[in-house]
Design a protein around this motif. Structure first.
Motif, PDB file in Angstrom:
ATOM      1  N   LYS A 185       0.813  -1.229   0.000  1.00 25.12           N
ATOM      2  CA  LYS A 185       0.000   0.000   0.000  1.00 25.12           C
ATOM      3  C   LYS A 185       0.841   1.271   0.000  1.00 25.12           C
ATOM      4  CE  LYS A 185      -3.869   2.258   2.362  1.00 25.12           C
ATOM      5  NZ  LYS A 185      -4.702   2.345   1.149  1.00 25.12           N
ATOM      6  N   TYR A 186       1.963   1.239   0.714  1.00 21.48           N
ATOM      7  CA  TYR A 186       2.679   2.496   0.927  1.00 21.48           C
ATOM      8  C   TYR A 186       4.074   2.584   0.288  1.00 21.48           C
ATOM      9  CZ  TYR A 186      -0.950   3.297   4.423  1.00 21.48           C
ATOM     10  OH  TYR A 186      -2.155   3.465   5.044  1.00 21.48           O
ATOM     11  N   SER A 187       4.686   1.476  -0.066  1.00 20.41           N
ATOM     12  CA  SER A 187       6.070   1.551  -0.555  1.00 20.41           C
ATOM     13  C   SER A 187       6.145   2.015  -2.010  1.00 20.41           C
ATOM     14  CB  SER A 187       6.761   0.189  -0.416  1.00 20.41           C
ATOM     15  OG  SER A 187       6.275  -0.719  -1.393  1.00 20.41           O
ATOM     16  N   LYS A 188       7.223   2.680  -2.332  1.00 18.75           N
ATOM     17  CA  LYS A 188       7.469   3.102  -3.713  1.00 18.75           C
ATOM     18  C   LYS A 188       7.733   1.884  -4.606  1.00 18.75           C
ATOM     19  CE  LYS A 188       9.344   7.666  -2.591  1.00 18.75           C
ATOM     20  NZ  LYS A 188      10.533   8.558  -2.661  1.00 18.75           N
ATOM     21  N   PHE A 189       8.333   0.862  -4.010  1.00 17.33           N
ATOM     22  CA  PHE A 189       8.645  -0.340  -4.779  1.00 17.33           C
ATOM     23  C   PHE A 189       7.379  -0.999  -5.321  1.00 17.33           C
ATOM     24  CE2 PHE A 189       9.539  -4.888  -5.238  1.00 17.33           C
ATOM     25  CZ  PHE A 189      10.670  -4.851  -6.048  1.00 17.33           C
ATOM     26  N   SER A 190       6.329  -1.044  -4.515  1.00 17.05           N
ATOM     27  CA  SER A 190       5.078  -1.673  -4.966  1.00 17.05           C
ATOM     28  C   SER A 190       4.477  -0.915  -6.147  1.00 17.05           C
ATOM     29  CB  SER A 190       4.066  -1.747  -3.816  1.00 17.05           C
ATOM     30  OG  SER A 190       3.601  -0.450  -3.456  1.00 17.05           O
ATOM     31  N   LYS A 191       4.631   0.393  -6.143  1.00 15.92           N
ATOM     32  CA  LYS A 191       4.135   1.191  -7.272  1.00 15.92           C
ATOM     33  C   LYS A 191       4.886   0.839  -8.551  1.00 15.92           C
ATOM     34  CE  LYS A 191       2.491   5.056  -4.420  1.00 15.92           C
ATOM     35  NZ  LYS A 191       2.596   4.285  -3.166  1.00 15.92           N
ATOM     36  N   LYS A 192       6.171   0.514  -8.408  1.00 10.26           N
ATOM     37  CA  LYS A 192       6.954   0.083  -9.564  1.00 10.26           C
ATOM     38  C   LYS A 192       6.440  -1.253 -10.099  1.00 10.26           C
ATOM     39  CE  LYS A 192      11.215   2.358  -8.000  1.00 10.26           C
ATOM     40  NZ  LYS A 192      12.623   2.131  -7.568  1.00 10.26           N
ATOM     41  N   LEU A 193       6.043  -2.140  -9.190  1.00 13.71           N
ATOM     42  CA  LEU A 193       5.509  -3.443  -9.599  1.00 13.71           C
ATOM     43  C   LEU A 193       4.257  -3.259 -10.457  1.00 13.71           C
ATOM     44  CD1 LEU A 193       5.783  -5.443  -6.228  1.00 13.71           C
ATOM     45  CD2 LEU A 193       7.340  -5.561  -8.180  1.00 13.71           C
ATOM     46  N   TYR A 194       3.347  -2.406  -9.977  1.00 18.87           N
ATOM     47  CA  TYR A 194       2.106  -2.152 -10.717  1.00 18.87           C
ATOM     48  C   TYR A 194       2.393  -1.460 -12.054  1.00 18.87           C
ATOM     49  CZ  TYR A 194      -0.783  -3.442  -6.692  1.00 18.87           C
ATOM     50  OH  TYR A 194      -1.404  -4.139  -5.688  1.00 18.87           O
ATOM     51  N   ALA A 195       3.337  -0.542 -12.029  1.00 23.46           N
ATOM     52  CA  ALA A 195       3.684   0.180 -13.268  1.00 23.46           C
ATOM     53  C   ALA A 195       4.225  -0.780 -14.325  1.00 23.46           C
ATOM     54  CB  ALA A 195       4.720   1.265 -12.967  1.00 23.46           C
ATOM     55  N   ILE A 196       5.072  -1.709 -13.914  1.00 23.55           N
ATOM     56  CA  ILE A 196       5.630  -2.691 -14.846  1.00 23.55           C
ATOM     57  C   ILE A 196       4.527  -3.587 -15.397  1.00 23.55           C
ATOM     58  CG2 ILE A 196       7.126  -4.728 -15.015  1.00 23.55           C
ATOM     59  CD1 ILE A 196       8.929  -3.330 -12.898  1.00 23.55           C
ATOM     60  N   GLY A 197       3.621  -4.009 -14.538  1.00 23.05           N
ATOM     61  CA  GLY A 197       2.528  -4.874 -14.974  1.00 23.05           C
ATOM     62  C   GLY A 197       1.574  -4.186 -15.923  1.00 23.05           C
ATOM     63  N   ASN A 198       1.381  -2.905 -15.730  1.00 25.77           N
ATOM     64  CA  ASN A 198       0.477  -2.146 -16.604  1.00 25.77           C
ATOM     65  C   ASN A 198       1.105  -1.842 -17.957  1.00 25.77           C
ATOM     66  OD1 ASN A 198      -2.134  -1.563 -15.363  1.00 25.77           O
ATOM     67  ND2 ASN A 198      -0.942  -0.589 -13.737  1.00 25.77           N
ATOM     68  N   ASN A 199       2.355  -1.420 -17.934  1.00 27.20           N
ATOM     69  CA  ASN A 199       3.031  -1.044 -19.180  1.00 27.20           C
ATOM     70  C   ASN A 199       4.531  -1.042 -18.932  1.00 27.20           C
ATOM     71  OD1 ASN A 199       4.150   0.292 -21.431  1.00 27.20           O
ATOM     72  ND2 ASN A 199       2.288   1.493 -21.746  1.00 27.20           N
ATOM     73  N   LYS A 200       5.183  -2.133 -19.304  1.00 27.61           N
ATOM     74  CA  LYS A 200       6.615  -2.284 -19.035  1.00 27.61           C
ATOM     75  C   LYS A 200       7.434  -1.176 -19.703  1.00 27.61           C
ATOM     76  CE  LYS A 200       8.300  -6.439 -19.104  1.00 27.61           C
ATOM     77  NZ  LYS A 200       8.856  -7.734 -19.581  1.00 27.61           N
ATOM     78  N   ALA A 203       6.838   2.124 -17.973  1.00 27.44           N
ATOM     79  CA  ALA A 203       7.538   2.177 -16.688  1.00 27.44           C
ATOM     80  C   ALA A 203       9.019   2.462 -16.889  1.00 27.44           C
ATOM     81  CB  ALA A 203       7.355   0.849 -15.951  1.00 27.44           C
ATOM     82  N   ARG A 204       9.583   1.845 -17.914  1.00 25.91           N
ATOM     83  CA  ARG A 204      11.000   2.064 -18.214  1.00 25.91           C
ATOM     84  C   ARG A 204      11.255   3.528 -18.603  1.00 25.91           C
ATOM     85  NH1 ARG A 204      11.645  -2.108 -21.145  1.00 25.91           N
ATOM     86  NH2 ARG A 204      12.784  -3.431 -19.689  1.00 25.91           N
ATOM     87  N   LEU A 205      10.362   4.088 -19.412  1.00 22.10           N
ATOM     88  CA  LEU A 205      10.492   5.489 -19.815  1.00 22.10           C
ATOM     89  C   LEU A 205      10.314   6.431 -18.636  1.00 22.10           C
ATOM     90  CD1 LEU A 205       8.523   5.403 -23.197  1.00 22.10           C
ATOM     91  CD2 LEU A 205      11.007   5.694 -22.906  1.00 22.10           C
ATOM     92  N   ALA A 206       9.543   5.969 -17.625  1.00 17.73           N
ATOM     93  CA  ALA A 206       9.317   6.794 -16.433  1.00 17.73           C
ATOM     94  C   ALA A 206      10.467   6.700 -15.438  1.00 17.73           C
ATOM     95  CB  ALA A 206       8.014   6.373 -15.757  1.00 17.73           C
ATOM     96  N   GLY A 207      11.482   5.931 -15.788  1.00 19.53           N
ATOM     97  CA  GLY A 207      12.660   5.866 -14.932  1.00 19.53           C
ATOM     98  C   GLY A 207      12.743   4.647 -14.036  1.00 19.53           C
ATOM     99  N   VAL A 208      11.812   3.700 -14.203  1.00 21.91           N
ATOM    100  CA  VAL A 208      11.833   2.484 -13.390  1.00 21.91           C
ATOM    101  C   VAL A 208      12.850   1.500 -13.959  1.00 21.91           C
ATOM    102  CG1 VAL A 208      10.489   0.492 -12.594  1.00 21.91           C
ATOM    103  CG2 VAL A 208       9.408   2.756 -12.736  1.00 21.91           C
ATOM    104  N   ASN A 209      13.704   0.982 -13.093  1.00 28.09           N
ATOM    105  CA  ASN A 209      14.637  -0.060 -13.510  1.00 28.09           C
ATOM    106  C   ASN A 209      13.859  -1.381 -13.520  1.00 28.09           C
ATOM    107  OD1 ASN A 209      16.646  -2.089 -13.688  1.00 28.09           O
ATOM    108  ND2 ASN A 209      18.177  -0.698 -12.821  1.00 28.09           N
TER     109      ASN A 209
END
Length: 328
Positions: A185-200, A203-209
């Motif tokens: 619910k609160y970690s930044k890492f979990s938001k990265k997980l959802y971002a990758i699942g929605n659009n890999k 997410a990469r363009l948004a700066g997610v490794n």
């Protein structure tokens, strides 16, 4: 009913709400038709099963949210059961073999993540390959099973009881689920997980490794598989090389039944909690209803199919809404 009330009602009618309603109906059905189901000993056995299914499902939930899968989980848990038993056979306490088993699970599961991200092998193929690897190597390393395990190993399952009743594995489950709920619910890492699942790519363009995030998700899941292995393994004085083979389907089904999309990017951990409890009911419910145990796998398979179909329908519905004029 005004618009605000309709919106509040719509928010209430979630997948988790319907699942909880279904669970309550099942529990009422068992109270009427499954004589003896609510005996204390059966409830404690059910709770222990729920504990290990849920802990593994928390890790599986993270993986599936990234639009990946891990079909090696059952074989990996079997490996970890043997590792835990090997340490326990030497008289080492749970304070030693639990963290070591978790570390081993993290390393072995991380390999899956590296195959997927560095070698660009599809998750289903990579984890099928490691399943065969684990199942092939384990019998060569261990001659069938490890037996005559000491009381220091089986302590968790037999002697460690909360208030003299509840299995101590419940403490491990509560620690995992509370941490997991807060983390998702609160970690930044979990938001990265959802971002990758929605659009890999997005997410990469948004700066997610992306690669590192997926590898970490598999690593965390592996550590949780280690806890599951200890709960399963310590329930017997004989640990076999096939102790958890096939259980990956239960872990996956708990996640999908809980409303996590098989396409990734959506799903709540609380749904996985309810899904894991429903699936933990299947085998004991069949037993107390006097139905052949052979139906257990068939019912589990049916639940998986229905869950995947429901997930696919929701995905198509969301895509239609997004594609419609004015859709988001």
């Amino acid at each position: 009913m005004d618009n605000s009330q309709k919106k509040n009602l719509k928010k209430l009618m979630t997948t988790e709400f319907y699942l909880l309603l279904f669970l309550i109906l099942v529990l009422l059905f068992l109270a009427v038709f499954a004589k003896g189901f609510y005996d204390l000993s059966n409830l404690m056995n059910l709770l222990n099963r729920f504990n290990y299914v849920l802990i593994a499902a928390v890790g599986m939930n993270m993986i599936i949210i990234t639009s990946n899968i891990d079909v090696s989980a059952g074989a990996l848990v079997s490996v970890l059961c043997i590792i835990a038993a090997s340490l326990g056979k030497q008289g080492l306490p749970i304070g030693v073999f639990l963290p070591v088993t978790m570390a081993a699970g993290a390393v072995l599961s991380m390999i899956n993540g590296l195959f997927i991200t560095k070698l660009h092998i599809p998750a289903i193929v990579a984890t099928l390959a490691t399943t065969q690897l684990f199942q092939g190597v384990l019998p060569l390393a261990v001659n069938g099973s490890i037996y005559d395990l000491p009381a220091t190993f089986t302590w968790l399952a037999y002697d460690a009881k909360l208030f003299g009743i509840f299995p101590a594995s419940t403490v491990l489950m509560l620690a995992v689920i509370v941490t997991g709920l807060l983390f998702m619910k609160y970690s930044k890492f979990s938001k990265k997980l959802y971002a990758i699942g929605n659009n890999k790519n997005g997410a990469r363009l948004a700066g997610v490794n992306v690669d590192r995030t997926i590898v970490i998700a598999y690593t965390i899941a592996g550590a949780l598989y280690g806890i599951t292995a200890v709960i399963i393994g310590t329930a017997s004085q004989r640990v076999t090389t096939t102790m958890a083979n096939g259980k990956e389907m239960t872990f996956i089904a708990a996640v999908v039944l809980g409303g996590t999309s098989t396409a990734g990017g959506s799903g709540k951990l609380i749904g996985t909690v309810i899904g894991a409890f429903i699936l933990s009911l299947v085998s004991p419910a069949i037993n107390y209803l006097g139905i052949s145990p052979d139906w257990s796998d068939a019912i589990m398979g049916g639940i998986i199919i229905l869950s995947v179909v429901a997930s696919a329908v929701n995905i198509k519905k969301k895509r239609r809404i997004s594609a419609a004029p004015g859709g988001r």
